[in-house]
Scaffold this motif. Structure first.
Motif, PDB file in Angstrom:
ATOM      1  N   HIS A  43      -6.541  13.829  -2.134  1.00 47.15           N
ATOM      2  CA  HIS A  43      -7.257  14.644  -3.351  1.00 47.15           C
ATOM      3  C   HIS A  43      -7.894  15.755  -2.902  1.00 47.15           C
ATOM      4  CE1 HIS A  43     -10.106  15.492  -6.532  1.00 47.15           C
ATOM      5  NE2 HIS A  43      -9.018  15.233  -7.171  1.00 47.15           N
ATOM      6  N   ALA A  44      -8.527  15.731  -1.555  1.00 44.21           N
ATOM      7  CA  ALA A  44      -9.243  16.802  -0.912  1.00 44.21           C
ATOM      8  C   ALA A  44      -8.133  17.775  -0.649  1.00 44.21           C
ATOM      9  CB  ALA A  44      -9.968  16.358  -0.015  1.00 44.21           C
ATOM     10  N   LEU A  45      -7.101  17.314  -0.025  1.00 44.55           N
ATOM     11  CA  LEU A  45      -6.123  18.304   0.494  1.00 44.55           C
ATOM     12  C   LEU A  45      -5.342  19.087  -0.870  1.00 44.55           C
ATOM     13  CD1 LEU A  45      -4.748  18.697   3.263  1.00 44.55           C
ATOM     14  CD2 LEU A  45      -3.019  17.143   2.727  1.00 44.55           C
ATOM     15  N   THR A  46      -4.892  18.261  -1.822  1.00 44.45           N
ATOM     16  CA  THR A  46      -4.477  18.728  -2.936  1.00 44.45           C
ATOM     17  C   THR A  46      -5.218  19.834  -3.711  1.00 44.45           C
ATOM     18  OG1 THR A  46      -3.395  16.896  -3.458  1.00 44.45           O
ATOM     19  CG2 THR A  46      -3.400  18.163  -5.134  1.00 44.45           C
ATOM     20  N   THR A  47      -6.453  19.635  -3.709  1.00 48.31           N
ATOM     21  CA  THR A  47      -7.424  20.493  -4.429  1.00 48.31           C
ATOM     22  C   THR A  47      -7.433  22.113  -3.564  1.00 48.31           C
ATOM     23  OG1 THR A  47      -9.187  19.381  -3.859  1.00 48.31           O
ATOM     24  CG2 THR A  47      -8.580  18.959  -5.831  1.00 48.31           C
ATOM     25  N   GLY A  48      -7.447  21.506  -2.346  1.00 46.33           N
ATOM     26  CA  GLY A  48      -7.751  22.622  -1.257  1.00 46.33           C
ATOM     27  C   GLY A  48      -6.379  23.437  -1.392  1.00 46.33           C
ATOM     28  N   LEU A  49      -5.435  22.974  -1.429  1.00 44.73           N
ATOM     29  CA  LEU A  49      -4.288  23.639  -1.451  1.00 44.73           C
ATOM     30  C   LEU A  49      -4.150  24.635  -2.741  1.00 44.73           C
ATOM     31  CD1 LEU A  49      -1.165  21.498  -0.328  1.00 44.73           C
ATOM     32  CD2 LEU A  49      -2.032  23.674   0.674  1.00 44.73           C
ATOM     33  N   ASP A  50      -4.509  23.978  -4.055  1.00 44.09           N
ATOM     34  CA  ASP A  50      -4.341  24.649  -5.241  1.00 44.09           C
ATOM     35  C   ASP A  50      -5.559  25.696  -5.085  1.00 44.09           C
ATOM     36  OD1 ASP A  50      -2.919  22.806  -6.126  1.00 44.09           O
ATOM     37  OD2 ASP A  50      -4.250  21.942  -7.366  1.00 44.09           O
ATOM     38  N   LEU A  91      -1.398  12.621  -8.077  1.00 42.47           N
ATOM     39  CA  LEU A  91      -2.382  13.712  -7.747  1.00 42.47           C
ATOM     40  C   LEU A  91      -1.453  15.380  -8.118  1.00 42.47           C
ATOM     41  CD1 LEU A  91      -3.844  12.843  -4.401  1.00 42.47           C
ATOM     42  CD2 LEU A  91      -5.048  13.606  -6.414  1.00 42.47           C
ATOM     43  N   ASP A  92      -0.076  15.086  -7.884  1.00 46.02           N
ATOM     44  CA  ASP A  92       0.958  16.465  -8.175  1.00 46.02           C
ATOM     45  C   ASP A  92       1.244  16.529  -9.622  1.00 46.02           C
ATOM     46  OD1 ASP A  92       0.761  16.852  -5.360  1.00 46.02           O
ATOM     47  OD2 ASP A  92       2.786  16.055  -4.831  1.00 46.02           O
ATOM     48  N   GLY A  93       0.643  15.644 -10.365  1.00 47.91           N
ATOM     49  CA  GLY A  93       1.072  15.764 -11.940  1.00 47.91           C
ATOM     50  C   GLY A  93       2.392  15.267 -12.093  1.00 47.91           C
ATOM     51  N   GLU A  94       2.970  14.490 -11.375  1.00 50.05           N
ATOM     52  CA  GLU A  94       4.476  13.918 -11.430  1.00 50.05           C
ATOM     53  C   GLU A  94       4.271  12.570 -12.162  1.00 50.05           C
ATOM     54  OE1 GLU A  94       6.095  13.961  -7.763  1.00 50.05           O
ATOM     55  OE2 GLU A  94       5.989  16.196  -7.533  1.00 50.05           O
ATOM     56  N   GLU A  95       5.336  12.096 -12.671  1.00 54.68           N
ATOM     57  CA  GLU A  95       5.477  10.809 -13.185  1.00 54.68           C
ATOM     58  C   GLU A  95       5.199   9.678 -12.217  1.00 54.68           C
ATOM     59  OE1 GLU A  95       8.136   9.542 -16.156  1.00 54.68           O
ATOM     60  OE2 GLU A  95       8.060  11.526 -17.145  1.00 54.68           O
ATOM     61  N   LEU A  96       4.754   8.419 -12.776  1.00 48.20           N
ATOM     62  CA  LEU A  96       4.339   7.457 -11.845  1.00 48.20           C
ATOM     63  C   LEU A  96       5.673   6.769 -11.722  1.00 48.20           C
ATOM     64  CD1 LEU A  96       1.272   5.975 -12.918  1.00 48.20           C
ATOM     65  CD2 LEU A  96       1.613   7.375 -11.252  1.00 48.20           C
ATOM     66  N   CYS A 105       0.812  -1.298   0.019  1.00 49.47           N
ATOM     67  CA  CYS A 105      -0.163  -0.122  -0.009  1.00 49.47           C
ATOM     68  C   CYS A 105       0.753   1.270   0.046  1.00 49.47           C
ATOM     69  CB  CYS A 105      -0.937   0.032   1.189  1.00 49.47           C
ATOM     70  SG  CYS A 105      -2.207  -1.206   1.005  1.00 49.47           S
ATOM     71  N   SER A 106       1.976   1.187   0.477  1.00 49.59           N
ATOM     72  CA  SER A 106       2.783   2.387   0.882  1.00 49.59           C
ATOM     73  C   SER A 106       3.335   2.877  -0.624  1.00 49.59           C
ATOM     74  CB  SER A 106       4.040   2.102   1.750  1.00 49.59           C
ATOM     75  OG  SER A 106       4.886   1.063   1.259  1.00 49.59           O
ATOM     76  N   ARG A 107       3.448   1.790  -1.361  1.00 52.97           N
ATOM     77  CA  ARG A 107       4.048   1.992  -2.766  1.00 52.97           C
ATOM     78  C   ARG A 107       2.952   2.520  -3.656  1.00 52.97           C
ATOM     79  NH1 ARG A 107       7.305  -1.895  -6.663  1.00 52.97           N
ATOM     80  NH2 ARG A 107       7.518   0.228  -7.474  1.00 52.97           N
ATOM     81  N   ILE A 108       1.693   2.174  -3.468  1.00 49.52           N
ATOM     82  CA  ILE A 108       0.610   2.737  -4.156  1.00 49.52           C
ATOM     83  C   ILE A 108       0.454   4.167  -3.655  1.00 49.52           C
ATOM     84  CG2 ILE A 108      -1.940   2.395  -4.447  1.00 49.52           C
ATOM     85  CD1 ILE A 108      -0.660   0.261  -5.857  1.00 49.52           C
ATOM     86  N   ARG A 109       0.605   4.431  -2.621  1.00 52.42           N
ATOM     87  CA  ARG A 109       0.299   5.670  -2.146  1.00 52.42           C
ATOM     88  C   ARG A 109       1.149   6.763  -2.516  1.00 52.42           C
ATOM     89  NH1 ARG A 109      -2.246   4.542   3.967  1.00 52.42           N
ATOM     90  NH2 ARG A 109      -3.763   2.659   3.310  1.00 52.42           N
ATOM     91  N   THR A 110       2.331   6.350  -2.640  1.00 51.90           N
ATOM     92  CA  THR A 110       3.403   7.240  -3.198  1.00 51.90           C
ATOM     93  C   THR A 110       3.252   7.431  -4.643  1.00 51.90           C
ATOM     94  OG1 THR A 110       5.026   6.272  -1.844  1.00 51.90           O
ATOM     95  CG2 THR A 110       6.008   7.397  -3.568  1.00 51.90           C
TER      96      THR A 110
END
Ligand SMILES: [Zn+2]
Length: 96
Positions: free
Chosen positions: A46-53, A14-19, A3-8
């Motif tokens: 996702h909520a955190l990212t959009t909130g920050l944006d 979410l940040d628009g970076e490469e997998l 799961c840790s790899r998946i979340r990374t």
């Protein structure tokens, strides 16, 4: 798959970076389908990212409203403007 790899990888997406190597969007989505924990984590991230944006890029309307308010305050002479030489009260001495 850990799961840790998946979340990374989800965070990177979410940040628009490469997998990370070895992970595809398809695999992430497949994992989310079968892992409630990661689904919850992803929803929060996702909520955190959009909130920050939103916080970093306020809507144009807010800025215009703030500018309009400032202009009104200045025209009403509520805010101190530049003082021309000679007009400023020297203070201290007062007639009478
Ligand atoms: Zn998981």
């Amino acid at each position: 798959m850990l799961c840790s790899r998946i979340r990374t990888a989800l965070s990177a997406r979410l940040d628009g970076e490469e997998l990370p190597p070895g992970l595809t969007a398809r695999r992430l989505d497949d994992h989310l389908v079968g892992c409630p924990d990661c689904r919850r984590w992803h929803a929060q991230a996702h909520a955190l990212t959009t909130g920050l944006d939103r916080a970093l890029a306020p809507p144009e309307g807010d800025r215009a409203a703030a500018d309009a308010l400032l202009a009104r305050l200045r025209s009403a002479a509520v805010l101190p403007g530049p003082v021309a030489p000679g007009t400023a009260d020297t203070g201290g001495k007062r007639a009478g």
